[in-house]
Each structure stands twice: as C-alpha cells, then as structure tokens.
Design a protein around this motif. Structure first.
Motif, PDB file in Angstrom:
ATOM      1  N   ASN A 296       0.817  -1.141   0.061  1.00  0.00           N
ATOM      2  CA  ASN A 296       0.097   0.073   0.163  1.00  0.00           C
ATOM      3  C   ASN A 296       0.784   1.103   0.146  1.00  0.00           C
ATOM      4  O   ASN A 296       0.510   2.096  -0.807  1.00  0.00           O
ATOM      5  CB  ASN A 296      -0.970   0.107   1.414  1.00  0.00           C
ATOM      6  CG  ASN A 296      -2.109   1.067   1.210  1.00  0.00           C
ATOM      7  OD1 ASN A 296      -2.577   1.211   0.168  1.00  0.00           O
ATOM      8  ND2 ASN A 296      -2.068   1.827   2.296  1.00  0.00           N
ATOM      9  N   GLU A 297       2.056   1.101   0.884  1.00  0.00           N
ATOM     10  CA  GLU A 297       2.875   2.409   0.850  1.00  0.00           C
ATOM     11  C   GLU A 297       3.459   2.460  -0.693  1.00  0.00           C
ATOM     12  O   GLU A 297       3.695   3.680  -1.171  1.00  0.00           O
ATOM     13  CB  GLU A 297       4.027   2.181   1.943  1.00  0.00           C
ATOM     14  CG  GLU A 297       3.327   2.207   3.170  1.00  0.00           C
ATOM     15  CD  GLU A 297       2.858   3.849   3.568  1.00  0.00           C
ATOM     16  OE1 GLU A 297       3.371   4.274   3.126  1.00  0.00           O
ATOM     17  OE2 GLU A 297       1.834   3.649   4.290  1.00  0.00           O
TER      18      GLU A 297
ATOM     19  N   MET B 133       1.630   9.054  -5.999  1.00  0.00           N
ATOM     20  CA  MET B 133       2.143  10.480  -5.906  1.00  0.00           C
ATOM     21  C   MET B 133       3.163  10.718  -6.987  1.00  0.00           C
ATOM     22  O   MET B 133       2.901  11.943  -7.485  1.00  0.00           O
ATOM     23  CB  MET B 133       2.794  10.537  -4.471  1.00  0.00           C
ATOM     24  CG  MET B 133       2.081  10.336  -3.345  1.00  0.00           C
ATOM     25  SD  MET B 133       2.705  10.309  -1.507  1.00  0.00           S
ATOM     26  CE  MET B 133       3.575  12.099  -1.770  1.00  0.00           C
ATOM     27  N   GLU B 134       3.821   9.618  -7.404  1.00  0.00           N
ATOM     28  CA  GLU B 134       4.726  10.026  -8.470  1.00  0.00           C
ATOM     29  C   GLU B 134       3.999  10.140  -9.774  1.00  0.00           C
ATOM     30  O   GLU B 134       4.421  10.976 -10.574  1.00  0.00           O
ATOM     31  CB  GLU B 134       5.846   9.089  -8.749  1.00  0.00           C
ATOM     32  CG  GLU B 134       6.838   8.690  -7.602  1.00  0.00           C
ATOM     33  CD  GLU B 134       7.728   7.442  -7.455  1.00  0.00           C
ATOM     34  OE1 GLU B 134       7.544   6.604  -8.316  1.00  0.00           O
ATOM     35  OE2 GLU B 134       8.623   7.665  -6.733  1.00  0.00           O
ATOM     36  N   ALA B 135       2.920   9.425 -10.005  1.00  0.00           N
ATOM     37  CA  ALA B 135       2.094   9.454 -11.286  1.00  0.00           C
ATOM     38  C   ALA B 135       1.528  10.894 -10.958  1.00  0.00           C
ATOM     39  O   ALA B 135       1.338  11.480 -12.201  1.00  0.00           O
ATOM     40  CB  ALA B 135       1.412   8.378 -11.227  1.00  0.00           C
ATOM     41  N   ASP B 136       0.805  11.363 -10.143  1.00  0.00           N
ATOM     42  CA  ASP B 136       0.232  12.373 -10.078  1.00  0.00           C
ATOM     43  C   ASP B 136       1.135  13.710 -10.412  1.00  0.00           C
ATOM     44  O   ASP B 136       0.992  14.692 -11.122  1.00  0.00           O
ATOM     45  CB  ASP B 136      -0.266  12.728  -8.537  1.00  0.00           C
ATOM     46  CG  ASP B 136      -1.538  11.957  -8.555  1.00  0.00           C
ATOM     47  OD1 ASP B 136      -2.118  11.365  -9.428  1.00  0.00           O
ATOM     48  OD2 ASP B 136      -1.914  11.668  -7.331  1.00  0.00           O
ATOM     49  N   ALA B 137       2.304  13.440  -9.658  1.00  0.00           N
ATOM     50  CA  ALA B 137       3.209  14.448 -10.013  1.00  0.00           C
ATOM     51  C   ALA B 137       3.779  14.669 -11.570  1.00  0.00           C
ATOM     52  O   ALA B 137       3.853  15.599 -12.155  1.00  0.00           O
ATOM     53  CB  ALA B 137       4.622  14.391  -9.235  1.00  0.00           C
TER      54      ALA B 137
END
Length: 212
Positions: free
Chosen positions: A128-129, A136-140
């Motif tokens: 999950n982490e 988060m990386e994909a969103d960034a």
C-alpha cells in the motif's frame, strides 16, 4: 479321648479332652483357679463367681474383638474408597494432561496462523505504501505533463495568432505551405519549440501508459 486332672480351689477334677488340647485346658483351669483364689472361701459360690468373671472377661474381649473387626472393616472400606478416589484423580489428571497438551498445540497453531496473518498484513501495508508512492509520483508526473501540455498549447495559440496576424500580401503568398514558414526567422523558433513540446508530451504519455 484323654483324661486331664485340673486343680481348682484345692480340689482336683478329672476332665476328658481331645488329644493335644491338654495345654489349652490346663491354661483355662489355671485362670479359673486364679480367679477362685481371689474370692472368699466358699467353694461352690466362689467357683460360680470365678466362672462368671471369666465369662464376663471373655464377653468383653469378644465385644472388643468385634469392635476392632468393625473398625478394621470400616478402615478397609475407607481405604478402598480412598484408593478409588485416588485412581479417579489419577485418571482425571491424565485426561487433564492430554487436554492441556491439546490446548498447547492449538495455541501454537493459532499463534502460527496469527503470525502468518501479521506477515500478510505487513506485506499488504508495504504494498500500500509503495502504491501510494507510485500514485504520488504518477500525479506529479501528470501535473508536470499537464504543465508541459499547457505550455505547448500556449505556444500553439501564440503561433496561430502570429499566423493570423500576417497580412494577406506577398508575405502570406510567399508561404504556400506550413513548411515554408519555418524559414521565417520570427516563426521558426516557435514552431521548433511547439514540435519539441509535443514530442516530449507524447513520449511521456506513452511511457506512463506502458504497463510495468
């Protein structure tokens, strides 16, 4: 039959007895004579009293023996009951030992299962982490690509606006196709920048959409 002479109170009596009983009868006669000697010198009455006393002693001894036998029987019964209770306690103790062993094995199994579940939970938590980090990386990356795309759109809009601002004179006629416009020193940098941004956006989108 044998004949045995007994002396009681100074008188001698002939007594018939079975062979071998002589010592026992002599002992009884001696006991009677001993009782007789303790009484007043009246022979018949003393003999009766001595016999009664011996009979009473015998009766008391029999009662004592019977009581002792009853006590012994009660003791035997108590011992037998205690033995049965002890055997039952031993049997129950063995059953409890078996039950305790079963419970210990069950506890070990539950602890092992709990440890396995804990390991699974830890693995899921770690996954999950990692998923959160990937998101988060994909969103960034998406934000960055969106920014680059917005920049490319602005470059495109600027390019289209500059094309629209060109006069319909010989300058527009000198560019019969878009490729010729690349020779314009004012439009060439914008076109190159726009093409580079589009290529970067396409490459990033293709990379992010490729399954890992």
């Amino acid at each position: 039959m044998n004949t045995l002479n007994l002396t009681v109170g100074g008188r001698t009596f002939a007594i018939a007895c079975q062979p071998g009983d002589e010592p026992h009868i002599q002992n009884l006669g001696a006991q009677i004579d001993a009782k007789f000697q303790q009484l007043a010198p009246r022979y018949s009455q003393n003999l009766l009293f001595a016999t009664l006393q011996l009979a009473d002693d015998l009766h008391r001894a029999q009662l004592t023996a019977e009581k002792a036998a009853a006590d012994l029987a009660a003791t035997d019964t108590h011992v037998a009951n205690a033995k049965r209770e002890a055997d039952l306690a031993v049997s129950q103790a063995e059953k409890l030992k078996v039950r305790v062993a079963d419970l210990e094995r069950e506890l070990d199994r539950l602890q092992s299962a709990n440890q396995q579940e804990a390991n699974k939970y830890n693995d899921l938590a770690a996954d999950n982490e990692r998923f959160k980090i990937a998101v988060m990386e994909a969103d960034a990356e998406k934000s960055r690509l969106d920014a680059e795309l917005a920049t490319a759109k602005r470059e495109r809009d600027t390019f289209e606006q500059r094309l629209a601002e060109l006069p319909a004179s010989s300058e527009r006629q000198s560019f019969p196709n878009p490729t010729a416009a690349m020779t314009d020193p004012d439009l060439a940098p914008s076109l190159e920048r726009f093409a580079e941004l589009l290529e970067n956006c396409v490459a990033k989108l293709e990379t992010s959409s490729t399954p890992s």
